[in-house]
Design a protein around this motif. Structure first.
Motif, PDB file in Angstrom:
ATOM      1  N   GLY A  60      31.803  30.949  50.512  1.00 26.21           N
ATOM      2  CA  GLY A  60      30.485  31.345  50.839  1.00 26.21           C
ATOM      3  C   GLY A  60      30.467  32.734  50.997  1.00 26.21           C
ATOM      4  N   ALA A  61      31.484  33.129  51.977  1.00 26.85           N
ATOM      5  CA  ALA A  61      31.324  34.566  52.515  1.00 26.85           C
ATOM      6  C   ALA A  61      31.714  35.445  51.802  1.00 26.85           C
ATOM      7  CB  ALA A  61      32.474  34.627  53.782  1.00 26.85           C
ATOM      8  N   GLN A  62      32.786  35.228  50.746  1.00 27.25           N
ATOM      9  CA  GLN A  62      33.405  36.058  49.733  1.00 27.25           C
ATOM     10  C   GLN A  62      33.532  35.110  48.344  1.00 27.25           C
ATOM     11  OE1 GLN A  62      35.207  39.420  49.989  1.00 27.25           O
ATOM     12  NE2 GLN A  62      35.189  39.027  47.786  1.00 27.25           N
ATOM     13  N   PRO A  63      32.809  35.236  47.426  1.00 27.72           N
ATOM     14  CA  PRO A  63      32.948  34.739  46.201  1.00 27.72           C
ATOM     15  C   PRO A  63      34.272  34.827  45.529  1.00 27.72           C
ATOM     16  CG  PRO A  63      30.786  35.650  46.113  1.00 27.72           C
ATOM     17  CD  PRO A  63      31.564  36.360  47.337  1.00 27.72           C
ATOM     18  N   LEU A  64      34.834  33.564  45.043  1.00 28.65           N
ATOM     19  CA  LEU A  64      36.212  33.838  44.440  1.00 28.65           C
ATOM     20  C   LEU A  64      36.233  34.411  43.164  1.00 28.65           C
ATOM     21  CD1 LEU A  64      37.353  30.185  45.328  1.00 28.65           C
ATOM     22  CD2 LEU A  64      38.034  32.364  46.560  1.00 28.65           C
ATOM     23  N   ARG A  65      36.966  35.537  43.328  1.00 28.49           N
ATOM     24  CA  ARG A  65      37.270  36.371  41.937  1.00 28.49           C
ATOM     25  C   ARG A  65      38.502  36.806  42.020  1.00 28.49           C
ATOM     26  NH1 ARG A  65      32.360  39.450  42.511  1.00 28.49           N
ATOM     27  NH2 ARG A  65      30.523  38.277  41.925  1.00 28.49           N
ATOM     28  N   VAL A  66      39.077  37.133  40.737  1.00 32.51           N
ATOM     29  CA  VAL A  66      40.495  37.789  40.708  1.00 32.51           C
ATOM     30  C   VAL A  66      40.293  39.432  40.995  1.00 32.51           C
ATOM     31  CG1 VAL A  66      41.510  35.961  39.210  1.00 32.51           C
ATOM     32  CG2 VAL A  66      40.240  37.834  38.051  1.00 32.51           C
ATOM     33  N   ARG A  67      41.346  39.802  41.303  1.00 29.61           N
ATOM     34  CA  ARG A  67      41.316  41.195  41.448  1.00 29.61           C
ATOM     35  C   ARG A  67      40.591  42.183  40.396  1.00 29.61           C
ATOM     36  NH1 ARG A  67      43.490  42.462  46.384  1.00 29.61           N
ATOM     37  NH2 ARG A  67      45.170  40.980  47.088  1.00 29.61           N
ATOM     38  N   GLN A  68      41.262  41.638  39.006  1.00 37.28           N
ATOM     39  CA  GLN A  68      40.647  42.417  37.881  1.00 37.28           C
ATOM     40  C   GLN A  68      39.247  42.595  37.941  1.00 37.28           C
ATOM     41  OE1 GLN A  68      43.295  40.419  38.204  1.00 37.28           O
ATOM     42  NE2 GLN A  68      44.632  40.712  36.367  1.00 37.28           N
TER      43      GLN A  68
END
Lengths: 195, 202
Positions: free
Chosen positions: A139-147
């Motif tokens: 919720g605080a930080q949406p899950l995304r890969v570094r790319q």
């Protein structure tokens, strides 16, 4: 001729019936062990049977509903395991079990089913990849890969699989959040009902 | 042929995988690790032994016209028995949450029914011989198949994942991924067939 073939079929089906009856019990038990095993891995210690403490929630972006299992200690809710999916895997469907603790952070994740490339995307089942998700709050930080500008370390040479993985986890979180905020359920969690 | 010859021909001289080149589908698909190759081989052996024995016992009562359907029914029944038994007794997940043996082999257990080795032995051997020689024939061919799958699985697992029956032997940096993927199956199979043929001829 018909008689012989009929007799062969009759004896065979009798044999199958007998074996089915003998193995039906152990087979159901094995399925249950598998399910409880996956739930047990992604939730903090619990003393109920989450397999029976289950409900379905609608998926946040439409599509198949997700099955949730609640883990409790002495009736108090300690976490919820959400069975989630994505179709964005390198070879399509990936199914995960994502456990959220009582605060809604990820407790642990277990891969239920995947068809990713062996040695590349299939390494999503390894602790080295899974452990980075522990105690994250999607919720605080949406899950995304570094790319894609996120914080998740993708599996090397398997960015598509890693993106799919994040997609599935995010779907679990969004749907679970919708359910907790939703008008139908009480926002305080199940604790008040039980005690 | 003596009993020993009936049994032993399947191991090397008429090995179904390396010499007869039969039943390639499970050979290529289930040999990503030594353990899954061996389990697939043993499951096939179980079916082969039982179907060979039953078919040799009933062959002379079966009219020629319904011969193949009857054999297929017998074979399919034993395959379903294996599938049910495996779903019940080798279906617990690994300690690290990995898939159970039954899940690893997946669709290839029911597919034993179309493995041409099984029907091939029924037609070529069991229907013309007694129960005891058919038992030995099924056991020999089955163990030869198991041997082949275990060998291929061990080679692919060693180079691809750096493990031997799950025990780590090589560091992860030395893994050659292609061995675990489909092309690796063809490459390893080709080289092993070449090697076995060389050894057979010398």
């Amino acid at each position: 001729m018909v008689f012989t073939l009929g007799a062969v079929c009759l004896v065979s089906s009798a044999l199958l019936g007998a074996v089915y009856r003998v193995t039906a019990g152990p087979k159901a038990a094995a399925e249950l062990v598998k399910k409880t095993f996956a739930i047990g891995k992604v939730l903090p210690a619990f003393d109920n049977t989450p397999y029976e403490d289950m409900f379905k929630i609608p998926s946040a972006d439409g599509g198949d509903s997700l099955v949730c299992y609640i883990g409790r200690v002495e009736g108090r809710e300690v976490g919820t395991a959400v069975q989630t999916w994505t179709m964005k895997g390198f070879n399509g469907l990936v199914r995960l079990m994502v456990g959220f603790d009582a605060e809604g952070k990820i407790y642990n994740i277990s891969v239920l089913e995947q068809k990713e490339t062996a040695g590349l995307g299939a390494r999503m089942t390894e602790a080295a990849f899974l452990d980075q998700f522990r105690s994250l709050d999607p919720g605080a930080q949406p899950l995304r890969v570094r790319q894609d500008g996120g914080t998740v370390d993708a599996l090397s040479a398997a960015t598509i699989s890693s993106r799919a993985f994040c997609d599935a986890v995010q779907r679990a979180y969004d749907s679970y959040l919708n359910h907790k905020k939703g008008p139908a359920s009480d926002a305080v969690s199940g604790a008040t009902e039980v005690q | 042929m003596t009993n020993w010859q009936i049994f032993s021909k399947g191991l090397i001289r008429e090995n179904p995988t390396f010499v007869l080149i039969l039943g390639m589908c499970p050979v290529l698909a289930t040999t990503t690790a030594a353990m899954s190759g061996m389990s697939m081989g043993l499951a096939t052996t179980f079916v082969l032994v039982l179907s060979n024995m039953v078919i040799s016992a009933i062959a002379r009562f079966i009219p020629d016209k319904v011969r193949i359907p009857s054999y297929i029914v017998v074979i399919a029944s034993f395959v379903t028995v294996v599938d049910l038994l495996m779903a019940a007794y080798v279906n617990t997940p690994g300690a690290d949450g990995g898939p159970s043996l039954y899940d690893q082999l997946g669709i290839f257990v029911p597919l034993i029914v179309v493995n041409c080795i099984v029907l091939g032995r029924a037609e070529a051997f069991a229907s013309k011989n007694g129960v005891w020689p058919s038992f030995l024939d099924g056991l020999g061919i089955g163990l030869g198949f198991t041997l082949a799958l275990t060998l291929l699985g061990a080679i692919r697992e060693f180079f691809g994942a750096g493990t031997f029956f799950g025990l780590p032997v090589l560091p992860a940096s030395m893994n050659v991924l292609v061995f675990i993927m489909a092309p690796g199956a063809f490459i390893v199979l080709g080289y092993v067939i070449a090697l076995v043929n060389r050894l057979r001829k010398s």
